[in-house]
Design a protein around this motif. Sequence first.
Motif, PDB file in Angstrom:
ATOM      1  N   CYS A  18     -36.034 -20.194   9.451  1.00  0.00           N
ATOM      2  CA  CYS A  18     -35.118 -20.303   8.305  1.00  0.00           C
ATOM      3  C   CYS A  18     -35.814 -20.666   6.995  1.00  0.00           C
ATOM      4  CB  CYS A  18     -34.041 -21.336   8.608  1.00  0.00           C
ATOM      5  SG  CYS A  18     -32.997 -20.873  10.018  1.00  0.00           S
ATOM      6  N   LEU A  19     -37.064 -21.118   7.064  1.00  0.00           N
ATOM      7  CA  LEU A  19     -37.793 -21.494   5.847  1.00  0.00           C
ATOM      8  C   LEU A  19     -39.090 -20.705   5.706  1.00  0.00           C
ATOM      9  CD1 LEU A  19     -38.224 -23.453   3.405  1.00  0.00           C
ATOM     10  CD2 LEU A  19     -39.446 -24.951   5.015  1.00  0.00           C
ATOM     11  N   TYR A  75     -28.422 -20.874  13.381  1.00  0.00           N
ATOM     12  CA  TYR A  75     -29.417 -20.394  12.430  1.00  0.00           C
ATOM     13  C   TYR A  75     -28.785 -19.777  11.184  1.00  0.00           C
ATOM     14  CZ  TYR A  75     -32.824 -21.232  16.106  1.00  0.00           C
ATOM     15  OH  TYR A  75     -33.605 -21.830  17.064  1.00  0.00           O
ATOM     16  N   GLU A  76     -27.652 -19.146  11.347  1.00  0.00           N
ATOM     17  CA  GLU A  76     -26.991 -18.544  10.180  1.00  0.00           C
ATOM     18  C   GLU A  76     -26.602 -19.620   9.170  1.00  0.00           C
ATOM     19  OE1 GLU A  76     -23.111 -15.749   9.019  1.00  0.00           O
ATOM     20  OE2 GLU A  76     -23.585 -16.166  11.128  1.00  0.00           O
ATOM     21  N   GLN A  77     -25.977 -20.695   9.666  1.00  0.00           N
ATOM     22  CA  GLN A  77     -25.602 -21.776   8.761  1.00  0.00           C
ATOM     23  C   GLN A  77     -26.838 -22.492   8.224  1.00  0.00           C
ATOM     24  OE1 GLN A  77     -22.739 -25.762   8.418  1.00  0.00           O
ATOM     25  NE2 GLN A  77     -22.855 -24.672  10.361  1.00  0.00           N
ATOM     26  N   LEU A  78     -27.843 -22.663   9.072  1.00  0.00           N
ATOM     27  CA  LEU A  78     -29.057 -23.346   8.619  1.00  0.00           C
ATOM     28  C   LEU A  78     -29.730 -22.570   7.486  1.00  0.00           C
ATOM     29  CD1 LEU A  78     -31.122 -25.588   8.789  1.00  0.00           C
ATOM     30  CD2 LEU A  78     -32.221 -24.370  10.687  1.00  0.00           C
ATOM     31  N   CYS A  79     -29.764 -21.251   7.578  1.00  0.00           N
ATOM     32  CA  CYS A  79     -30.335 -20.457   6.485  1.00  0.00           C
ATOM     33  C   CYS A  79     -29.561 -20.667   5.192  1.00  0.00           C
ATOM     34  CB  CYS A  79     -30.360 -18.976   6.853  1.00  0.00           C
ATOM     35  SG  CYS A  79     -31.644 -18.528   8.045  1.00  0.00           S
ATOM     36  N   GLN A  80     -28.246 -20.746   5.281  1.00  0.00           N
ATOM     37  CA  GLN A  80     -27.426 -21.009   4.096  1.00  0.00           C
ATOM     38  C   GLN A  80     -27.744 -22.387   3.517  1.00  0.00           C
ATOM     39  OE1 GLN A  80     -23.414 -20.595   5.528  1.00  0.00           O
ATOM     40  NE2 GLN A  80     -23.499 -18.357   5.622  1.00  0.00           N
ATOM     41  N   MET A  81     -27.941 -23.362   4.395  1.00  0.00           N
ATOM     42  CA  MET A  81     -28.266 -24.720   3.959  1.00  0.00           C
ATOM     43  C   MET A  81     -29.626 -24.756   3.264  1.00  0.00           C
ATOM     44  SD  MET A  81     -26.888 -26.532   7.471  1.00  0.00           S
ATOM     45  CE  MET A  81     -27.490 -28.200   7.142  1.00  0.00           C
ATOM     46  N   VAL A  82     -30.609 -24.105   3.874  1.00  0.00           N
ATOM     47  CA  VAL A  82     -31.945 -24.053   3.285  1.00  0.00           C
ATOM     48  C   VAL A  82     -31.903 -23.363   1.925  1.00  0.00           C
ATOM     49  CG1 VAL A  82     -34.234 -22.995   3.521  1.00  0.00           C
ATOM     50  CG2 VAL A  82     -33.189 -24.174   5.468  1.00  0.00           C
ATOM     51  N   ASP A  83     -31.164 -22.251   1.831  1.00  0.00           N
ATOM     52  CA  ASP A  83     -31.094 -21.503   0.582  1.00  0.00           C
ATOM     53  C   ASP A  83     -30.487 -22.342  -0.538  1.00  0.00           C
ATOM     54  OD1 ASP A  83     -32.214 -19.346   1.853  1.00  0.00           O
ATOM     55  OD2 ASP A  83     -30.337 -18.242   2.090  1.00  0.00           O
ATOM     56  N   GLN A  85     -22.590 -31.037   3.790  1.00  0.00           N
ATOM     57  CA  GLN A  85     -23.452 -32.197   3.543  1.00  0.00           C
ATOM     58  C   GLN A  85     -24.558 -31.856   2.554  1.00  0.00           C
ATOM     59  OE1 GLN A  85     -24.783 -33.458   7.432  1.00  0.00           O
ATOM     60  NE2 GLN A  85     -22.758 -34.160   8.050  1.00  0.00           N
ATOM     61  N   VAL A  86     -25.103 -30.651   2.654  1.00  0.00           N
ATOM     62  CA  VAL A  86     -26.120 -30.221   1.682  1.00  0.00           C
ATOM     63  C   VAL A  86     -25.521 -30.142   0.288  1.00  0.00           C
ATOM     64  CG1 VAL A  86     -27.716 -28.376   1.033  1.00  0.00           C
ATOM     65  CG2 VAL A  86     -27.405 -28.946   3.441  1.00  0.00           C
TER      66      VAL A  86
END
Length: 369
Positions: A62-63, A26-34, A253-254
């Motif tokens: 995360c969103l 989730y930590e990385q996913l939040c960074q990706m979403v941001d 990838q983002v």
Amino acid sequence: MNSKKLGFGMMRLPLTNPDDVKSIDYEQLCQMVDHFMNQGFVYFDTAYPYHGEQSEGAAKRCLVDRYPREQYILVDKMPILRVKAAEEYPRYFEEQLRRCGVEYFDYYLLHNMGKERYANTLNYGGFEFLIRLKEQKLVKNIGFSYHDDAELLDEILTKYPEMDFVQLQINYLDWNSAAIQSGACYEVACRHGKPIIAMEPVKGGSLANLPAEAINEMRKSGAKGSPASYAIRYAASLDNCMMVLSGMSTLEQVLDNTSYMKDFHPLNKEEHEMLQRITDIVNRNMTPCTNCRYCMEECPKNINIPAYFGLYNMYAATGKKTNMYYERYSMNHGKALDCVKCGKCERICPQHIEIRGELEKFADIYERN
């Protein structure tokens, strides 16, 4: 809302444990979403079964919980494979609203439509249910994701002109495929005036991890971008394509995808010709598995089919076995040789892979030697 042409597919999210699809990072996913949002991209696509039914909750965490509702587009899908009666549609839909923490979806689809699922959806009134959701303003746009031939797609769009869009598998490897029929399905959707959302533009990552021969061809042709960039731009270059989904698994990838899609340029003639040459190379080597894992829901022996096909493709590309990965992927799973040839996996495979035969090839490399 002005949306750029790249969508965030929440099917292959980052994991803290590569052997556990529920262990979302989730930590990385939040960074990706941001980063995705900060670059002006707003389209997020989830579904009920993704990540062992954890993807919708990840979208909430995360969103949805971190951004105002009007700042993003959220997409979800009715799991028609699981629906066994008409009264199950509202139960699944209400559960999805709760999981995502929203009061409506911007786009809502019947998930993974094909011949068998279409027959059941007709019997249970699935299309009519979507039409009612739109009338009730619980969804803004209705459609379906599709994995079958162009003839059936034409039948569906003729019978249900109320559908606002269709989601198709579009990538340069499958455009002329007799099994996938990407190009033929695209033409049908165009004739019906339906905007297209392109899924699997990188074919489950296989077009981002090309065989060495294909990479050499790209560099010889003067290609500067990543292999994934040409695959995504191929789909985005189609006139009737409104959105291209990328199932991004890492922040890198983002960063890559948003870098060239922020100021998108369609492919030119030379780039199209290069991709045709790469198609010829890849078709000689690879099993076209996208790691969707639908087959895993049906296999009575719990064979790790997508992982084994990934190893097979690595062997095809390099000529080398990776026994360490085989030991990991086969742990708590059946071996390829355990296959009882029931064919359940093949009936549900969106790529129409002859899985039983491909497992035999894999077994020749990893299990019979």
